[in-house]
Motif scaffolding. Structure first.
Motif, PDB file in Angstrom:
ATOM      1  N   VAL A  74      40.513  45.066  50.636  1.00 28.96           N
ATOM      2  CA  VAL A  74      41.010  44.278  49.505  1.00 28.96           C
ATOM      3  C   VAL A  74      40.282  44.670  48.218  1.00 28.96           C
ATOM      4  O   VAL A  74      40.815  44.538  47.116  1.00 28.96           O
ATOM      5  N   THR A  75      39.075  45.190  48.366  1.00 29.93           N
ATOM      6  CA  THR A  75      38.310  45.588  47.174  1.00 29.93           C
ATOM      7  C   THR A  75      38.974  46.737  46.419  1.00 29.93           C
ATOM      8  O   THR A  75      38.623  46.991  45.260  1.00 29.93           O
ATOM      9  N   LEU A  76      39.932  47.430  47.049  1.00 31.77           N
ATOM     10  CA  LEU A  76      40.675  48.465  46.323  1.00 31.77           C
ATOM     11  C   LEU A  76      41.458  47.857  45.162  1.00 31.77           C
ATOM     12  O   LEU A  76      41.823  48.563  44.209  1.00 31.77           O
ATOM     13  N   LEU A  77      41.717  46.561  45.240  1.00 34.41           N
ATOM     14  CA  LEU A  77      42.370  45.843  44.141  1.00 34.41           C
ATOM     15  C   LEU A  77      41.354  45.129  43.258  1.00 34.41           C
ATOM     16  O   LEU A  77      41.409  45.221  42.029  1.00 34.41           O
ATOM     17  N   THR A  78      40.426  44.422  43.885  1.00 31.38           N
ATOM     18  CA  THR A  78      39.500  43.595  43.108  1.00 31.38           C
ATOM     19  C   THR A  78      38.562  44.419  42.238  1.00 31.38           C
ATOM     20  O   THR A  78      38.162  43.959  41.157  1.00 31.38           O
ATOM     21  N   TYR A  79      38.203  45.626  42.669  1.00 35.88           N
ATOM     22  CA  TYR A  79      37.254  46.431  41.892  1.00 35.88           C
ATOM     23  C   TYR A  79      37.776  46.756  40.502  1.00 35.88           C
ATOM     24  O   TYR A  79      37.000  46.988  39.568  1.00 35.88           O
ATOM     25  N   GLN A  80      39.109  46.742  40.353  1.00 32.34           N
ATOM     26  CA  GLN A  80      39.728  47.140  39.094  1.00 32.34           C
ATOM     27  C   GLN A  80      39.496  46.134  37.970  1.00 32.34           C
ATOM     28  O   GLN A  80      39.718  46.449  36.798  1.00 32.34           O
TER      29      GLN A  80
END
Length: 257
Positions: A74-80
């Motif tokens: 999910v961090t592939l989205l949140t990191y942005q």
């Protein structure tokens, strides 16, 4: 940043306001405010808990339970939506402000959101592919913004962008600036770059944006600045543009049918 964009001359034809770009800017600023208000410990926990750590995705490392906030994928989205400091946030949002509205104009609000997030995901995966064992959190909108730049290059290479050259603001061709920006990423890599800068995420995001724009754009929107304005849009002196599409009476009142 290899150059600082201040303004571009490309008009919007299909949307009145870039609501998605403005919303992404506002959300990014709000999240950064939360990071700052969380204090030093909270700031670090958000970076590690919501940032993308390649080694946790490849299974080469495991994050301490006290730092886990979401599933690693999910961090592939949140990191942005995380940023390291104010200048990191400001630089990314400036690029989004100048270039994002025209890319959103080419595909509409919802498609632009999907495009933006997908470019960010692919940018992170590019960095992961180069350095799968890295335990350094990847944060920032740079990968997604790079995708916007790649799309803009394909859409409007002949547009003029206002940038300060030394201390003199000049309008320069978009293709020159964006090709220079892309090349700068490789120069920085060859020079060792900054250890905290994910250069391959920038490169991956830019390539993703350039490759995806033909798919995400409306069919009537031309590429490479050819045939502007989009099909079905008629410019009228004094009243700007007007959409037309084919109705029952044979007239055209919009480009999409």
């Amino acid at each position: 940043m290899p150059f600082i964009p201040l303004h571009d001359t490309t008009p919007r034809y299909l949307i009145a306001k870039p609501l998605t770009a403005w919303s992404l800017l506002a959300v990014s600023a709000f999240v950064f405010l939360i990071q700052v208000l969380a204090g030093e410990e909270g700031f670090i926990r958000m970076v590690y808990g919501l940032g993308t750590i390649p080694a946790t995705l490849t299974g080469e490392a495991e994050l301490a339970e006290t730092l886990v906030l979401v599933d690693p994928w999910v961090t592939l989205l949140t990191y942005q939506f995380l940023h390291g400091d104010f200048m990191h946030l400001f630089g990314n949002m400036l690029y989004l402000w100048v270039f994002g509205d025209n890319v959103e104009d080419a595909m509409g609000h919802v498609r632009f959101l999907l495009f933006y997030l997908l470019c960010g995901v692919l940018a992170a995966l590019a960095q992961l592919g180069i350095d799968p064992a890295s335990t350094t959190p990847l944060i920032g909108a740079s990968g997604a913004i790079s995708g916007v730049l790649g799309a803009y290059l394909i859409l409007h290479p002949k547009a003029k962008v206002l940038v300060p050259v030394v201390v003199i603001p000049l309008y320069l061709p978009a293709w020159l600036l964006l090709v220079f920006w892309f090349g700068f990423q490789f120069v920085a890599l060859a020079d060792g770059g900054g250890s905290n800068v994910a250069w391959w995420a920038h490169i991956g995001g830019f390539v993703a944006g350039a490759a995806l724009i033909p798919i995400f754009r409306y069919r009537a929107v031309p590429l490479f600045g050819l045939g502007d304005p989009p099909g079905g849009v008629t410019l009228r002196r004094g009243v700007g543009w007007q959409r037309e599409q084919k109705g029952r009476d044979g007239t055209r009142r919009g480009p999409w049918g």
